[in-house]
Design an enzyme around this catalytic site. Structure first.
Site, mmCIF file in Angstrom:
data_model
loop_
_atom_site.group_PDB
_atom_site.id
_atom_site.type_symbol
_atom_site.label_atom_id
_atom_site.label_comp_id
_atom_site.label_asym_id
_atom_site.label_seq_id
_atom_site.Cartn_x
_atom_site.Cartn_y
_atom_site.Cartn_z
ATOM 1 N NE ARG A 48 -73.208 -30.719 -54.595
ATOM 2 C CZ ARG A 48 -73.575 -30.187 -55.761
ATOM 3 N NH1 ARG A 48 -73.922 -30.966 -56.775
ATOM 4 N NH2 ARG A 48 -73.564 -28.887 -55.947
ATOM 5 C CB SER A 99 -73.535 -25.839 -50.289
ATOM 6 O OG SER A 99 -73.190 -25.014 -51.369
ATOM 7 C CD GLU A 108 -73.630 -30.088 -50.889
ATOM 8 O OE1 GLU A 108 -74.569 -29.322 -51.159
ATOM 9 O OE2 GLU A 108 -72.545 -30.078 -51.499
HETATM 10 C C1 LIG Z 1 -65.608 -23.179 -49.967
HETATM 11 C C2 LIG Z 1 -66.177 -24.497 -50.434
HETATM 12 C C3 LIG Z 1 -66.871 -24.560 -51.633
HETATM 13 C C4 LIG Z 1 -67.392 -25.764 -52.083
HETATM 14 N N1 LIG Z 1 -68.073 -25.796 -53.271
HETATM 15 C C5 LIG Z 1 -68.587 -26.948 -53.733
HETATM 16 C C6 LIG Z 1 -69.297 -26.985 -54.982
HETATM 17 O O1 LIG Z 1 -69.408 -25.998 -55.683
HETATM 18 N N2 LIG Z 1 -69.802 -28.181 -55.380
HETATM 19 C C7 LIG Z 1 -69.656 -29.325 -54.642
HETATM 20 O O2 LIG Z 1 -70.136 -30.378 -55.071
HETATM 21 N N3 LIG Z 1 -68.989 -29.329 -53.453
HETATM 22 C C8 LIG Z 1 -68.458 -28.161 -52.986
HETATM 23 N N4 LIG Z 1 -67.798 -28.144 -51.778
HETATM 24 C C9 LIG Z 1 -67.721 -29.376 -50.976
HETATM 25 C C10 LIG Z 1 -66.418 -30.184 -51.168
HETATM 26 O O3 LIG Z 1 -65.434 -29.405 -51.791
HETATM 27 C C11 LIG Z 1 -66.647 -31.457 -51.975
HETATM 28 O O4 LIG Z 1 -67.602 -32.286 -51.350
HETATM 29 C C12 LIG Z 1 -65.345 -32.259 -52.177
HETATM 30 O O5 LIG Z 1 -65.529 -33.311 -53.098
HETATM 31 C C13 LIG Z 1 -64.794 -32.834 -50.893
HETATM 32 O O6 LIG Z 1 -63.512 -33.342 -51.197
HETATM 33 P P1 LIG Z 1 -62.478 -33.714 -50.071
HETATM 34 O O7 LIG Z 1 -61.294 -34.301 -50.737
HETATM 35 O O8 LIG Z 1 -62.230 -32.537 -49.207
HETATM 36 O O9 LIG Z 1 -63.261 -34.854 -49.303
HETATM 37 P P2 LIG Z 1 -63.592 -35.036 -47.749
HETATM 38 O O10 LIG Z 1 -64.435 -33.902 -47.294
HETATM 39 O O11 LIG Z 1 -62.348 -35.317 -47.003
HETATM 40 O O12 LIG Z 1 -64.469 -36.361 -47.817
HETATM 41 C C14 LIG Z 1 -65.739 -36.354 -48.443
HETATM 42 C C15 LIG Z 1 -66.268 -37.788 -48.508
HETATM 43 O O13 LIG Z 1 -65.480 -38.549 -49.417
HETATM 44 C C16 LIG Z 1 -64.937 -39.694 -48.754
HETATM 45 N N5 LIG Z 1 -63.599 -39.920 -49.331
HETATM 46 C C17 LIG Z 1 -62.605 -39.020 -49.454
HETATM 47 N N6 LIG Z 1 -61.558 -39.556 -50.111
HETATM 48 C C18 LIG Z 1 -61.904 -40.839 -50.394
HETATM 49 C C19 LIG Z 1 -61.252 -41.923 -51.062
HETATM 50 N N7 LIG Z 1 -60.047 -41.826 -51.605
HETATM 51 N N8 LIG Z 1 -61.924 -43.106 -51.148
HETATM 52 C C20 LIG Z 1 -63.162 -43.249 -50.629
HETATM 53 N N9 LIG Z 1 -63.836 -42.258 -50.000
HETATM 54 C C21 LIG Z 1 -63.200 -41.065 -49.886
HETATM 55 C C22 LIG Z 1 -64.905 -39.347 -47.279
HETATM 56 O O14 LIG Z 1 -64.956 -40.495 -46.463
HETATM 57 C C23 LIG Z 1 -66.187 -38.535 -47.181
HETATM 58 O O15 LIG Z 1 -67.298 -39.400 -47.096
HETATM 59 C C24 LIG Z 1 -67.244 -26.950 -51.310
HETATM 60 C C25 LIG Z 1 -66.509 -26.888 -50.110
HETATM 61 C C26 LIG Z 1 -65.975 -25.679 -49.671
HETATM 62 C C27 LIG Z 1 -65.199 -25.642 -48.401
#
Ligand SMILES: Cc1cc2nc3c(=O)[nH]c(=O)nc-3n(C[C@H](O)[C@H](O)[C@H](O)COP(=O)(O)OP(=O)(O)OC[C@H]3O[C@@H](n4cnc5c(N)ncnc54)[C@H](O)[C@@H]3O)c2cc1C
Length: 336
Positions: free
Chosen positions: A160, A233, A332
């Site tokens: 991560r 998580s 996380e």
């Molecule tokens: C129900 C559930 C289950 C999940 N299961 C998992 C799992 O199994 N494994 C796992 O690893 N994660 C999991 N996650 C966490 C999450 O899905 C991941 O971390 C995902 O990558 C976040 O993506 P997001 O687009 O929502 O990013 P955001 O939450 O909006 O942003 C995350 C980070 O990325 C940065 N960011 C976003 N877009 C950009 C961009 N274009 N350029 C630069 N920086 C950027 C943001 O500034 C922030 O620091 C889960 C979440 C939920 C709600």
């Protein structure tokens, strides 16, 4: 381009925190992004994806940027380079690559969020991390507007973790390429994937079979963000020295502690087990709750949890795990 002052972010964070930002901007091209970066935007600037790994602690005083750069394209025959825009929903990408019979992303099925963040977060599940299959990450440096391309090795991927997390806000991801393959390459050794595929001829699996199994497993134990607010998580799984692990084993009545052995005498212990053992499964603080089916997840069960409710529950869990196991849990979920 969409530009809205004093914008409600409720629909842009899967936790469902009712918070606002001073300015919200959605852009759809590199040119629009470069023009934005040359402007005097309300500070600080936060780039979000789907908001599925964020906990807003309150209103955000600056600008929230969001990319809607889309598009998925494929180059090659057996080994295929797949290019996806930062604003593509990550699971749409996984669905499409599986539909085309490409191996590599199937174990990451149903992870919420967008492609841009997948490269920042190095998302992982069931023995696969995004960094294993990422080829290149195309970015813009926020301060200069310059385009920069990183190879997967440049991204310094870990659990991560990536260079983007350590240089927070420096680079904005525009698009990502993934190296996938038509050649049979399932990763079935983790969790209960094999059990979910019982009765199937494992040699005859397609990527979509593994995807379907992963989706079934995840739906059983993780909340659907469309129904229950969460950020997945909440804590990272702690990694501790073996001697510390042995002391924990000795302190548990049945001597059974789930764990994964790592190189260099280190052991990863599931944070969910520690939280459960400390009696937090189903624990409630205001509108926030430890998810009963998976204690690693904090949910906005009532739909009206405040950031303070979540943070209070988080603090109680950290303190209890520290007191019981001498282990420091780290979130996380990114606190904004
Ligand atoms: C129900 C559930 C289950 C999940 N299961 C998992 C799992 O199994 N494994 C796992 O690893 N994660 C999991 N996650 C966490 C999450 O899905 C991941 O971390 C995902 O990558 C976040 O993506 P997001 O687009 O929502 O990013 P955001 O939450 O909006 O942003 C995350 C980070 O990325 C940065 N960011 C976003 N877009 C950009 C961009 N274009 N350029 C630069 N920086 C950027 C943001 O500034 C922030 O620091 C889960 C979440 C939920 C709600």
């Amino acid at each position: 381009m969409i530009r809205i002052p004093s914008y409600d972010l409720s629909a842009h964070n899967t936790f469902g925190m009712k918070v606002k930002c001073a300015l919200y901007i959605e852009y759809s091209s590199l040119d629009e992004l470069k023009a934005l970066l040359a402007e005097d935007l309300p500070q600080p600037v936060l780039h979000i994806g789907g908001g599925s790994n964020l906990l807003f602690r309150g209103d955000f005083p600056g600008t929230v940027l969001h990319s809607t750069i889309g598009g998925i394209s494929f180059t090659g025959d057996d080994d295929v380079i797949v290019e996806a825009g930062a604003g593509v929903v990550f699971d749409d990408l996984v669905a499409e690559t599986c539909r085309r019979g490409l191996w590599g992303l199937e174990n990451l099925s149903l992870i919420p969020g967008e492609v841009g963040a997948s490269a920042v977060q190095n998302i992982g599940a069931y023995g696969v991390e995004a960094g294993d299959v990422i080829d290149q990450v195309f970015c813009v440096e926020a301060a200069t507007g310059e385009e920069v391309v990183f190879s997967a090795a440049d991204c310094a991927y870990g659990y991560r973790d990536s260079r983007f997390k350590h240089e927070k806000g420096r680079y904005i991801v525009l698009k990502v390429t993934f190296r996938l393959t038509q050649k049979y390459a399932p990763v079935l050794g983790y969790g209960n994937i094999k059990a979910a595929l019982e009765g199937r001829d494992l040699e005859a699996l397609a990527p979509s079979d593994v995807r379907d199994a992963i989706i079934r497993i995840r739906r059983e134990k993780l909340p659907d963000p469309a129904e229950t607010g969460s950020a997945g998580s909440f804590f990272k799984n702690p990694v501790i020295p073996r001697e510390h692990f042995e002391r924990i084993v000795a302190s548990v009545p049945d001597g059974k502690v789930p764990h994964f052995d790592l190189p260099d005498g280190l052991v990863k212990v599931p944070a969910a087990w520690m939280i459960d053992t400390c009696g937090f499964r189903g624990a409630v603080k205001g509108g926030a709750k430890v998810y009963e089916k998976q204690p690693l997840v904090i949910v906005n069960d009532s739909g009206s949890a405040s950031p303070d409710d979540v943070i209070a529950l988080e603090s109680d869990i950290i303190a209890a795990v520290r007191a019981r196991f001498g282990v420091e849990l780290h979130p996380e979920v990114e606190h904004v």
